[in-house]
Write a protein that holds these residues in place. Structure first.
Motif, mmCIF file in Angstrom:
data_model
loop_
_atom_site.group_PDB
_atom_site.id
_atom_site.type_symbol
_atom_site.label_atom_id
_atom_site.label_comp_id
_atom_site.label_asym_id
_atom_site.label_seq_id
_atom_site.Cartn_x
_atom_site.Cartn_y
_atom_site.Cartn_z
ATOM 1 N N LEU A 198 0.859 -1.169 0.000
ATOM 2 C CA LEU A 198 0.000 0.000 0.000
ATOM 3 C C LEU A 198 0.900 1.225 0.000
ATOM 4 C CD1 LEU A 198 -2.830 1.249 0.347
ATOM 5 C CD2 LEU A 198 -2.457 1.124 2.793
ATOM 6 N N ARG A 199 0.794 2.014 -1.031
ATOM 7 C CA ARG A 199 1.629 3.208 -1.149
ATOM 8 C C ARG A 199 0.720 4.422 -1.223
ATOM 9 N NH1 ARG A 199 7.113 2.071 -3.841
ATOM 10 N NH2 ARG A 199 7.185 4.283 -3.546
ATOM 11 N N ILE A 200 0.982 5.377 -0.368
ATOM 12 C CA ILE A 200 0.230 6.633 -0.360
ATOM 13 C C ILE A 200 1.208 7.738 -0.710
ATOM 14 C CG2 ILE A 200 -1.149 8.219 1.021
ATOM 15 C CD1 ILE A 200 -1.923 5.780 2.737
ATOM 16 N N GLY A 201 0.990 8.387 -1.810
ATOM 17 C CA GLY A 201 1.873 9.466 -2.230
ATOM 18 C C GLY A 201 3.279 8.990 -2.544
ATOM 19 N N GLY A 202 3.423 7.733 -2.963
ATOM 20 C CA GLY A 202 4.742 7.194 -3.283
ATOM 21 C C GLY A 202 5.537 6.763 -2.064
ATOM 22 N N ASP A 207 5.985 4.224 1.311
ATOM 23 C CA ASP A 207 5.613 2.948 1.907
ATOM 24 C C ASP A 207 5.159 3.178 3.343
ATOM 25 O OD1 ASP A 207 6.337 1.385 -0.341
ATOM 26 O OD2 ASP A 207 8.444 1.633 0.208
ATOM 27 N N PRO A 208 4.474 2.180 3.953
ATOM 28 C CA PRO A 208 4.033 2.355 5.340
ATOM 29 C C PRO A 208 5.167 2.647 6.328
ATOM 30 C CG PRO A 208 2.881 0.520 4.355
ATOM 31 C CD PRO A 208 3.914 0.973 3.355
ATOM 32 N N GLU A 209 6.343 2.010 6.135
ATOM 33 C CA GLU A 209 7.439 2.283 7.075
ATOM 34 C C GLU A 209 8.009 3.687 6.892
ATOM 35 O OE1 GLU A 209 9.580 -0.202 3.842
ATOM 36 O OE2 GLU A 209 7.836 -0.587 5.053
ATOM 37 N N PRO A 245 14.278 -2.737 -1.716
ATOM 38 C CA PRO A 245 12.902 -2.948 -2.179
ATOM 39 C C PRO A 245 11.902 -2.421 -1.163
ATOM 40 C CG PRO A 245 13.809 -4.981 -1.356
ATOM 41 C CD PRO A 245 14.931 -3.977 -1.344
ATOM 42 N N PRO A 246 10.675 -2.144 -1.582
ATOM 43 C CA PRO A 246 9.657 -1.678 -0.630
ATOM 44 C C PRO A 246 9.365 -2.748 0.421
ATOM 45 C CG PRO A 246 8.902 -1.408 -2.891
ATOM 46 C CD PRO A 246 10.181 -2.174 -2.941
ATOM 47 N N GLY A 247 9.183 -2.326 1.646
ATOM 48 C CA GLY A 247 8.861 -3.247 2.719
ATOM 49 C C GLY A 247 10.034 -4.009 3.286
ATOM 50 N N PHE A 248 11.262 -3.528 3.074
ATOM 51 C CA PHE A 248 12.432 -4.271 3.566
ATOM 52 C C PHE A 248 12.654 -4.059 5.056
ATOM 53 C CE2 PHE A 248 14.372 -0.196 3.373
ATOM 54 C CZ PHE A 248 15.446 -0.238 4.230
#
Length: 127
Positions: free
Chosen positions: A19-23, A25-27, A68-71
């Motif tokens: 889930l990406r908001i405004g480019g 990631d959640p972290e 990568p995203p979510g690492f």
């Protein structure tokens, strides 16, 4: 959605959709909000808090641009599993119990969501 197949077994397939908001990631939001909340609690002006949070986010994104995203959750989980097996943690029983509880919590969350447990904790999971 990214469909990935692990190399350990030919039957374990899982899908991930970040889930990406405004480019971001959640972290990334944790890196943005934590300095802002800390400085706001310390009594700084909201504009200063926002600038410091944006600077921390910019610095974090520049330092991790090849990841990568979510690492970050994976990195934290691997760190917790590796720390459990160190001689220092094994020699202090309360610290060992704390890390053991942390690793069990992480594994339960990962297994509940259909992911593999920590690599350093697999021998406990297979029992």
């Amino acid at each position: 959605m990214n469909l990935r197949v692990t190399t350990e077994t030919d039957t374990f397939v899982y899908a991930t959709s970040t889930l990406r908001i405004g480019g971001l990631d959640p972290e990334d939001f944790i890196i943005l909000i934590l300095p802002m909340a800390t400085l706001n609690t310390a009594g700084f002006q909201p504009v200063v808090c926002t600038f410091v949070g944006a600077f921390c986010l910019w610095l974090y994104k520049n330092m991790t641009k090849d990841q990568p995203p979510g690492f970050l959750p994976v990195l934290f989980a691997i760190w917790a599993g590796a720390s459990l097996n160190t001689r220092f943690v094994q020699s202090i029983p309360p610290l060992r119990k704390m890390f053991h509880a942390l690793v069990k919590l992480i594994n339960n969350i990962w297994i509940r969501h259909g992911l593999l447990p920590l690599p350093s904790y697999c021998h406990y999971y297979e029992r």
